[in-house]
Design a protein around this motif. Structure first.
Motif, PDB file in Angstrom:
ATOM      1  N   MET A   1     -51.030  74.455 -33.793  1.00 55.73           N
ATOM      2  CA  MET A   1     -50.052  74.319 -34.869  1.00 55.73           C
ATOM      3  C   MET A   1     -49.539  72.886 -34.982  1.00 55.73           C
ATOM      4  SD  MET A   1     -47.790  77.815 -34.780  1.00 55.73           S
ATOM      5  CE  MET A   1     -47.195  77.511 -33.135  1.00 55.73           C
ATOM      6  N   GLY A   2     -49.566  72.160 -33.867  1.00 54.34           N
ATOM      7  CA  GLY A   2     -49.109  70.780 -33.864  1.00 54.34           C
ATOM      8  C   GLY A   2     -50.126  69.792 -34.377  1.00 54.34           C
ATOM      9  N   GLY A   3     -51.289  70.294 -34.818  1.00 52.41           N
ATOM     10  CA  GLY A   3     -52.295  69.424 -35.412  1.00 52.41           C
ATOM     11  C   GLY A   3     -53.256  68.793 -34.436  1.00 52.41           C
ATOM     12  N   TYR A   4     -53.282  69.288 -33.204  1.00 48.61           N
ATOM     13  CA  TYR A   4     -54.232  68.755 -32.224  1.00 48.61           C
ATOM     14  C   TYR A   4     -55.654  69.119 -32.663  1.00 48.61           C
ATOM     15  CZ  TYR A   4     -55.821  67.340 -27.568  1.00 48.61           C
ATOM     16  OH  TYR A   4     -56.428  66.691 -26.509  1.00 48.61           O
ATOM     17  N   PRO A   5     -56.590  68.175 -32.632  1.00 51.78           N
ATOM     18  CA  PRO A   5     -57.949  68.427 -33.143  1.00 51.78           C
ATOM     19  C   PRO A   5     -58.605  69.656 -32.513  1.00 51.78           C
ATOM     20  CG  PRO A   5     -57.644  66.093 -32.724  1.00 51.78           C
ATOM     21  CD  PRO A   5     -56.425  66.784 -32.174  1.00 51.78           C
ATOM     22  N   PHE A   6     -59.222  70.465 -33.349  1.00 54.15           N
ATOM     23  CA  PHE A   6     -59.833  71.715 -32.885  1.00 54.15           C
ATOM     24  C   PHE A   6     -60.985  71.456 -31.918  1.00 54.15           C
ATOM     25  CE2 PHE A   6     -62.746  75.332 -33.298  1.00 54.15           C
ATOM     26  CZ  PHE A   6     -61.878  76.372 -33.048  1.00 54.15           C
ATOM     27  N   LYS A   7     -61.736  70.365 -32.152  1.00 56.83           N
ATOM     28  CA  LYS A   7     -62.879  70.084 -31.272  1.00 56.83           C
ATOM     29  C   LYS A   7     -62.410  69.786 -29.849  1.00 56.83           C
ATOM     30  CE  LYS A   7     -62.963  65.228 -32.766  1.00 56.83           C
ATOM     31  NZ  LYS A   7     -63.798  64.149 -33.368  1.00 56.83           N
ATOM     32  N   TYR A   8     -61.212  69.197 -29.733  1.00 58.62           N
ATOM     33  CA  TYR A   8     -60.668  68.963 -28.399  1.00 58.62           C
ATOM     34  C   TYR A   8     -60.181  70.264 -27.762  1.00 58.62           C
ATOM     35  CZ  TYR A   8     -60.578  64.038 -29.888  1.00 58.62           C
ATOM     36  OH  TYR A   8     -60.912  62.796 -30.342  1.00 58.62           O
ATOM     37  N   LEU A   9     -59.650  71.148 -28.603  1.00 57.80           N
ATOM     38  CA  LEU A   9     -59.211  72.451 -28.090  1.00 57.80           C
ATOM     39  C   LEU A   9     -60.379  73.234 -27.515  1.00 57.80           C
ATOM     40  CD1 LEU A   9     -56.568  73.804 -30.646  1.00 57.80           C
ATOM     41  CD2 LEU A   9     -56.210  73.065 -28.296  1.00 57.80           C
ATOM     42  N   ALA A  10     -61.537  73.135 -28.146  1.00 58.08           N
ATOM     43  CA  ALA A  10     -62.727  73.828 -27.642  1.00 58.08           C
ATOM     44  C   ALA A  10     -63.086  73.334 -26.249  1.00 58.08           C
ATOM     45  CB  ALA A  10     -63.891  73.616 -28.608  1.00 58.08           C
ATOM     46  N   ILE A  11     -62.929  72.033 -26.025  1.00 58.43           N
ATOM     47  CA  ILE A  11     -63.191  71.471 -24.693  1.00 58.43           C
ATOM     48  C   ILE A  11     -62.201  72.029 -23.677  1.00 58.43           C
ATOM     49  CG2 ILE A  11     -63.239  69.340 -23.336  1.00 58.43           C
ATOM     50  CD1 ILE A  11     -64.049  67.847 -25.873  1.00 58.43           C
ATOM     51  N   ILE A  12     -60.939  72.127 -24.070  1.00 57.65           N
ATOM     52  CA  ILE A  12     -59.902  72.640 -23.163  1.00 57.65           C
ATOM     53  C   ILE A  12     -60.156  74.108 -22.810  1.00 57.65           C
ATOM     54  CG2 ILE A  12     -57.447  73.212 -22.983  1.00 57.65           C
ATOM     55  CD1 ILE A  12     -58.102  70.253 -22.610  1.00 57.65           C
ATOM     56  N   VAL A  13     -60.533  74.910 -23.809  1.00 55.10           N
ATOM     57  CA  VAL A  13     -60.815  76.327 -23.554  1.00 55.10           C
ATOM     58  C   VAL A  13     -61.992  76.463 -22.600  1.00 55.10           C
ATOM     59  CG1 VAL A  13     -61.600  78.479 -24.595  1.00 55.10           C
ATOM     60  CG2 VAL A  13     -59.849  77.119 -25.741  1.00 55.10           C
ATOM     61  N   ALA A  14     -63.056  75.708 -22.844  1.00 55.63           N
ATOM     62  CA  ALA A  14     -64.227  75.757 -21.979  1.00 55.63           C
ATOM     63  C   ALA A  14     -63.875  75.317 -20.560  1.00 55.63           C
ATOM     64  CB  ALA A  14     -65.333  74.877 -22.554  1.00 55.63           C
ATOM     65  N   THR A  15     -63.069  74.260 -20.452  1.00 57.74           N
ATOM     66  CA  THR A  15     -62.648  73.777 -19.132  1.00 57.74           C
ATOM     67  C   THR A  15     -61.789  74.811 -18.411  1.00 57.74           C
ATOM     68  OG1 THR A  15     -62.651  71.503 -19.967  1.00 57.74           O
ATOM     69  CG2 THR A  15     -61.470  71.911 -17.916  1.00 57.74           C
ATOM     70  N   GLY A  16     -60.889  75.461 -19.159  1.00 57.75           N
ATOM     71  CA  GLY A  16     -60.042  76.494 -18.571  1.00 57.75           C
ATOM     72  C   GLY A  16     -60.843  77.679 -18.065  1.00 57.75           C
ATOM     73  N   LEU A  17     -61.807  78.123 -18.851  1.00 57.71           N
ATOM     74  CA  LEU A  17     -62.656  79.249 -18.428  1.00 57.71           C
ATOM     75  C   LEU A  17     -63.502  78.880 -17.218  1.00 57.71           C
ATOM     76  CD1 LEU A  17     -63.834  80.623 -21.899  1.00 57.71           C
ATOM     77  CD2 LEU A  17     -62.149  81.626 -20.357  1.00 57.71           C
ATOM     78  N   LEU A  18     -63.988  77.640 -17.198  1.00 58.30           N
ATOM     79  CA  LEU A  18     -64.777  77.178 -16.049  1.00 58.30           C
ATOM     80  C   LEU A  18     -63.915  77.125 -14.797  1.00 58.30           C
ATOM     81  CD1 LEU A  18     -67.403  76.015 -14.891  1.00 58.30           C
ATOM     82  CD2 LEU A  18     -66.630  73.741 -15.610  1.00 58.30           C
ATOM     83  N   ALA A  19     -62.680  76.614 -14.936  1.00 65.39           N
ATOM     84  CA  ALA A  19     -61.779  76.531 -13.783  1.00 65.39           C
ATOM     85  C   ALA A  19     -61.431  77.913 -13.255  1.00 65.39           C
ATOM     86  CB  ALA A  19     -60.506  75.779 -14.181  1.00 65.39           C
ATOM     87  N   LEU A  20     -61.194  78.859 -14.169  1.00 66.59           N
ATOM     88  CA  LEU A  20     -60.884  80.226 -13.744  1.00 66.59           C
ATOM     89  C   LEU A  20     -62.070  80.846 -13.025  1.00 66.59           C
ATOM     90  CD1 LEU A  20     -59.057  82.737 -13.744  1.00 66.59           C
ATOM     91  CD2 LEU A  20     -59.978  83.303 -16.008  1.00 66.59           C
TER      92      LEU A  20
END
Length: 400
Positions: A187-206
């Motif tokens: 909602m704060g306008g953070y680029p979606f392509k960067y969010l995809a990296i964060i989600v992938a990193t979070g799933l990998l860390a878990l």
């Protein structure tokens, strides 16, 4: 009467949110008083009044928090969040260092406040502080072209530290906070392509954490087996502790019918563990029926609507994001609690905000509501100032 009017005249911010909060708090006395009878016989002498008095004191302190926080100018929370992040990280470290275990699983969620003797769940405070911190950061970079590399240290490192310290003892809270963080930054306008990296990193860390915990179970206590068993019991028909709780909750809901058995007449409260906290919604439906259950759901949806209204009317980007950041988790947690009771979600251990017993949950919900009301009060002050600066003809034309 005049003294009561003076008290209400000091209340600022969205009046509908004040009313909803007060309604939920007052309503909570009935199910908490009823459901605590099980705890009274298990851990007390059968008297439920002490549990009701304790719940009352929790709510009194909670409303004191709302009142005090909503008087703080909203922009002050920016600086407080910068101070708050290292504090909550230290508190989470202290909580984890306690090494509290239950049946070999990590149960380090609370710390005892010195000299007071009360316990405090640090992850709930960390959630509120983290959301305000993220809102501050996003409002700061709103007009800048920021790269992923530049956002790692100021944004994602604090998020990773907070979530990493909560995860070993509380996966459901970690997952909720992570989902809310992703929602807020989107909602704060953070680029979606960067969010995809964060989600992938979070799933990998878990995944790495779960594999490490399964491969080296003796290195540190964790709740991975508990998470897995809850997910397995949700997916299949095998009997487990989680199934027992869900079955009793469903019996309570089915028994309630349309109008319920009546206040205090629940039967399943005597068999359902955590009937005054995690599964209080089932007791509410049993005693107040489908009508009571839907009414409670409606109140949380109405709270969501007012949160969206306050966010929309906020005069700063930080105010908008702060309201969404601390407000959405309240409603999201309520919906998860209700979904668990009707077996739409695995057992998570999330309480029903402002209704379930438990001091930390009530206080942190009240802290979040106080922040929302502070932003709303700021908007009211700006609007009042604008109206004062208008000439009488302009005011008359706007009124018409």
């Amino acid at each position: 009467m005049s003294r009561t009017k003076n008290i209400f005249s000091t209340l600022k911010g969205d009046r509908a949110i004040w009313a909803i909060t007060a309604f939920l708090a007052l309503f909570s006395f009935l199910p908490v008083f009823s459901a605590s009878s099980n705890l009274a016989y298990l851990y007390g002498n059968g008297e439920t009044l002490p549990f009701l008095v304790r719940h009352f004191m929790h709510l009194v302190l909670g409303f004191a928090i709302i009142y005090g926080v909503h008087k703080v100018p909203a922009h002050y929370f920016k600086g407080l969040s910068i101070i708050g992040i290292p504090i909550v990280i230290i508190l989470l470290l202290i909580t984890m260092a306690q090494g509290t275990t239950i049946d070999g699983a990590n149960a380090s969620r609370w710390i005892k406040v010195p000299f007071v003797g009360i316990t405090f769940q640090t992850s709930t405070l960390a959630s509120v502080v983290l959301m305000i911190y993220i809102a501050r950061y996003l409002s700061k970079i709103k007009d800048e072209q920021i790269t992923f590399k530049e956002s790692i240290l100021p944004l994602w490192v604090p998020v990773a530290l907070v979530l990493g310290l909560i995860l070993p003892a509380n996966f459901s809270t970690t997952a909720i906070i992570f989902a809310m963080v992703l929602t807020l930054v989107f909602m704060g306008g953070y680029p979606f392509k960067y969010l995809a990296i964060i989600v992938a990193t979070g799933l990998l860390a878990l995944t790495m954490f779960v594999l490490a915990a399964k491969a080296f179970p003796g290195v540190f206590p964790n709740r991975v087996d508990t998470w897995m068993s809850r997910i397995d019991s949700f997916a299949d028909d095998e009997d487990s502790e989680g199934d027992y709780q869900i079955e009793k909750a469903k019996i309570a809901i089915a028994t309630g019918g349309l109008t319920g058995l009546g206040p205090g007449k629940s039967v399943q409260k005597n068999f359902l563990p955590q009937s005054s906290s995690d599964f209080i919604y089932a007791i509410i439906v049993e005693e107040f029926g489908l009508v009571g259950g839907l009414m409670l759901l409606l109140m949380y949806l109405l709270l969501l609507f007012r949160i969206l209204v306050v966010a929309h009317k906020a005069d700063t980007v930080f105010g908008k994001l702060a309201v969404m950041g601390v407000g959405l988790p309240i409603v999201f947690q309520a919906l998860i609690n209700m979904a668990v009771a009707v077996e739409l979600f695995p057992v998570t251990g999330q309480t029903l905000p402002l209704v379930s017993s438990g001091g930390t949950s009530i206080w942190m919900t009240c802290l979040a509501i106080g922040i929302i009301l502070s932003v709303s009060a700021k908007r009211d002050e700006v609007r009042a100032k604008e109206e004062d600066e208008m000439n009488p003809l302009d005011v008359l034309s706007e009124a018409m």
